[in-house]
Design a protein around this motif. Structure first.
Motif, PDB file in Angstrom:
ATOM      1  N   PHE A  71       0.844  -1.201   0.000  1.00 48.33           N
ATOM      2  CA  PHE A  71       0.000   0.000   0.000  1.00 48.33           C
ATOM      3  C   PHE A  71       0.875   1.246   0.000  1.00 48.33           C
ATOM      4  O   PHE A  71       0.646   2.188  -0.742  1.00 48.33           O
ATOM      5  CB  PHE A  71      -0.913   0.034   1.242  1.00 48.33           C
ATOM      6  CG  PHE A  71      -2.221  -0.656   1.073  1.00 48.33           C
ATOM      7  CD1 PHE A  71      -3.151  -0.222   0.133  1.00 48.33           C
ATOM      8  CD2 PHE A  71      -2.556  -1.747   1.865  1.00 48.33           C
ATOM      9  CE1 PHE A  71      -4.378  -0.857  -0.014  1.00 48.33           C
ATOM     10  CE2 PHE A  71      -3.777  -2.388   1.730  1.00 48.33           C
ATOM     11  CZ  PHE A  71      -4.691  -1.945   0.786  1.00 48.33           C
ATOM     12  N   ARG A  72       1.911   1.213   0.843  1.00 44.53           N
ATOM     13  CA  ARG A  72       2.822   2.359   0.951  1.00 44.53           C
ATOM     14  C   ARG A  72       3.523   2.631  -0.376  1.00 44.53           C
ATOM     15  O   ARG A  72       3.790   3.770  -0.723  1.00 44.53           O
ATOM     16  CB  ARG A  72       3.854   2.073   2.044  1.00 44.53           C
ATOM     17  CG  ARG A  72       4.890   3.138   2.240  1.00 44.53           C
ATOM     18  CD  ARG A  72       4.411   4.192   3.207  1.00 44.53           C
ATOM     19  NE  ARG A  72       5.488   5.089   3.555  1.00 44.53           N
ATOM     20  CZ  ARG A  72       5.617   6.299   3.031  1.00 44.53           C
ATOM     21  NH1 ARG A  72       4.760   6.764   2.168  1.00 44.53           N
ATOM     22  NH2 ARG A  72       6.621   7.067   3.403  1.00 44.53           N
ATOM     23  N   MET A  73       3.802   1.535  -1.131  1.00 47.31           N
ATOM     24  CA  MET A  73       4.485   1.671  -2.411  1.00 47.31           C
ATOM     25  C   MET A  73       3.533   2.086  -3.529  1.00 47.31           C
ATOM     26  O   MET A  73       3.963   2.383  -4.631  1.00 47.31           O
ATOM     27  CB  MET A  73       5.163   0.353  -2.807  1.00 47.31           C
ATOM     28  CG  MET A  73       6.129  -0.237  -1.798  1.00 47.31           C
ATOM     29  SD  MET A  73       7.456   0.826  -1.231  1.00 47.31           S
ATOM     30  CE  MET A  73       8.125   1.458  -2.708  1.00 47.31           C
ATOM     31  N   GLY A  74       2.240   2.069  -3.263  1.00 47.03           N
ATOM     32  CA  GLY A  74       1.266   2.436  -4.284  1.00 47.03           C
ATOM     33  C   GLY A  74       0.863   1.274  -5.184  1.00 47.03           C
ATOM     34  O   GLY A  74       0.284   1.482  -6.244  1.00 47.03           O
ATOM     35  N   ASN A  75       1.145   0.042  -4.774  1.00 45.46           N
ATOM     36  CA  ASN A  75       0.802  -1.133  -5.572  1.00 45.46           C
ATOM     37  C   ASN A  75      -0.513  -1.713  -5.047  1.00 45.46           C
ATOM     38  O   ASN A  75      -0.528  -2.517  -4.124  1.00 45.46           O
ATOM     39  CB  ASN A  75       1.918  -2.173  -5.501  1.00 45.46           C
ATOM     40  CG  ASN A  75       1.635  -3.387  -6.367  1.00 45.46           C
ATOM     41  OD1 ASN A  75       0.585  -3.502  -6.987  1.00 45.46           O
ATOM     42  ND2 ASN A  75       2.583  -4.314  -6.400  1.00 45.46           N
ATOM     43  N   THR A  76      -1.615  -1.304  -5.651  1.00 46.77           N
ATOM     44  CA  THR A  76      -2.935  -1.718  -5.187  1.00 46.77           C
ATOM     45  C   THR A  76      -3.125  -3.229  -5.284  1.00 46.77           C
ATOM     46  O   THR A  76      -3.666  -3.857  -4.367  1.00 46.77           O
ATOM     47  CB  THR A  76      -4.038  -1.003  -5.993  1.00 46.77           C
ATOM     48  OG1 THR A  76      -3.843   0.407  -5.864  1.00 46.77           O
ATOM     49  CG2 THR A  76      -5.422  -1.374  -5.506  1.00 46.77           C
ATOM     50  N   PHE A  77      -2.671  -3.840  -6.383  1.00 46.95           N
ATOM     51  CA  PHE A  77      -2.833  -5.282  -6.540  1.00 46.95           C
ATOM     52  C   PHE A  77      -2.066  -6.036  -5.453  1.00 46.95           C
ATOM     53  O   PHE A  77      -2.619  -6.903  -4.775  1.00 46.95           O
ATOM     54  CB  PHE A  77      -2.370  -5.753  -7.921  1.00 46.95           C
ATOM     55  CG  PHE A  77      -2.541  -7.235  -8.102  1.00 46.95           C
ATOM     56  CD1 PHE A  77      -3.745  -7.741  -8.546  1.00 46.95           C
ATOM     57  CD2 PHE A  77      -1.510  -8.116  -7.799  1.00 46.95           C
ATOM     58  CE1 PHE A  77      -3.926  -9.118  -8.688  1.00 46.95           C
ATOM     59  CE2 PHE A  77      -1.679  -9.478  -7.932  1.00 46.95           C
ATOM     60  CZ  PHE A  77      -2.886  -9.981  -8.378  1.00 46.95           C
TER      61      PHE A  77
END
Length: 196
Positions: A71-77
């Motif tokens: 989530f922190r990295m912006g990877n929703t999947f």
């Protein structure tokens, strides 16, 4: 689960990584826990309760943390997958430890829900790489076989689900190793297949 390499400036212009890819951790936690329970389902040993510790701390907590880092990295999947399957393993541990399965049919509907969710996640991998697609494809088949077994299909389907789970774990470990090898000065890399 994408590779991330966020950088931060250091003194004298030297760059250092400030964030790493949490996917190999999440995949390893998933793979090991899946392997142990699947080996029990495949009748390779008795005493499936051995998975409770793994389900709590490695498949559960470590994978949940990997999901939060995604989530922190912006990877929703990646965040959705790791957080959900971390919670899955925590719920499996609680269900086994507290003996919360009232009957096989109830557990079958629990597995059916995870089959549907895994099918949705598999669709989400179709623009990823073949290794990640393989993890979710075999996991979908694993849940499907276990669901059929729990909903009256017989113990043969549970054994088939166990073997499919072992294959799933091996593919997840391969995918994790492929990701790990991109972070070290490895003498070789592992192909994960091109994006379709």
């Amino acid at each position: 689960m994408a590779q991330f390499s966020l950088k931060n400036e250091r003194a004298a212009g030297e760059e250092v990584a400030t964030a790493v890819n949490p996917a190999p951790l999440g995949l390893c936690a998933f793979a090991l826990t899946t392997f142990v329970l699947s080996a029990a389902n495949a009748n390779l040993f008795t005493g499936a309760g051995i998975v409770i510790g793994l389900a709590l701390f490695y498949g559960g907590l470590a994978q949940l943390l990997a999901g939060m880092w995604e989530f922190r990295m912006g990877n929703t999947f990646g965040a959705t997958a790791f957080t959900s399957f971390g919670a899955f393993w925590l719920s499996v541990a609680a269900t086994l430890q507290l003996k919360l399965i009232p009957n096989e049919t109830a557990f079958g509907f629990f597995l059916l829900g995870w089959t549907i969710f895994t099918g949705i996640m598999f669709i989400g991998t179709l623009r990823s790489n073949f290794a990640l697609m393989g993890v979710f494809f075999f996991l979908f088949l694993t849940f499907l076989a276990l669901t059929i077994g729990a909903l009256g299909g017989g113990s043969t389907f549970t054994v088939i689900g166990g073997w499919l789970g072992i294959i799933t774990a091996l593919v997840a470990w391969y995918t994790a190793l492929a990701g790990l090898l991109t972070t070290v000065k490895a003498p070789f890399g592992l192909p994960v297949g091109p994006r379709p």
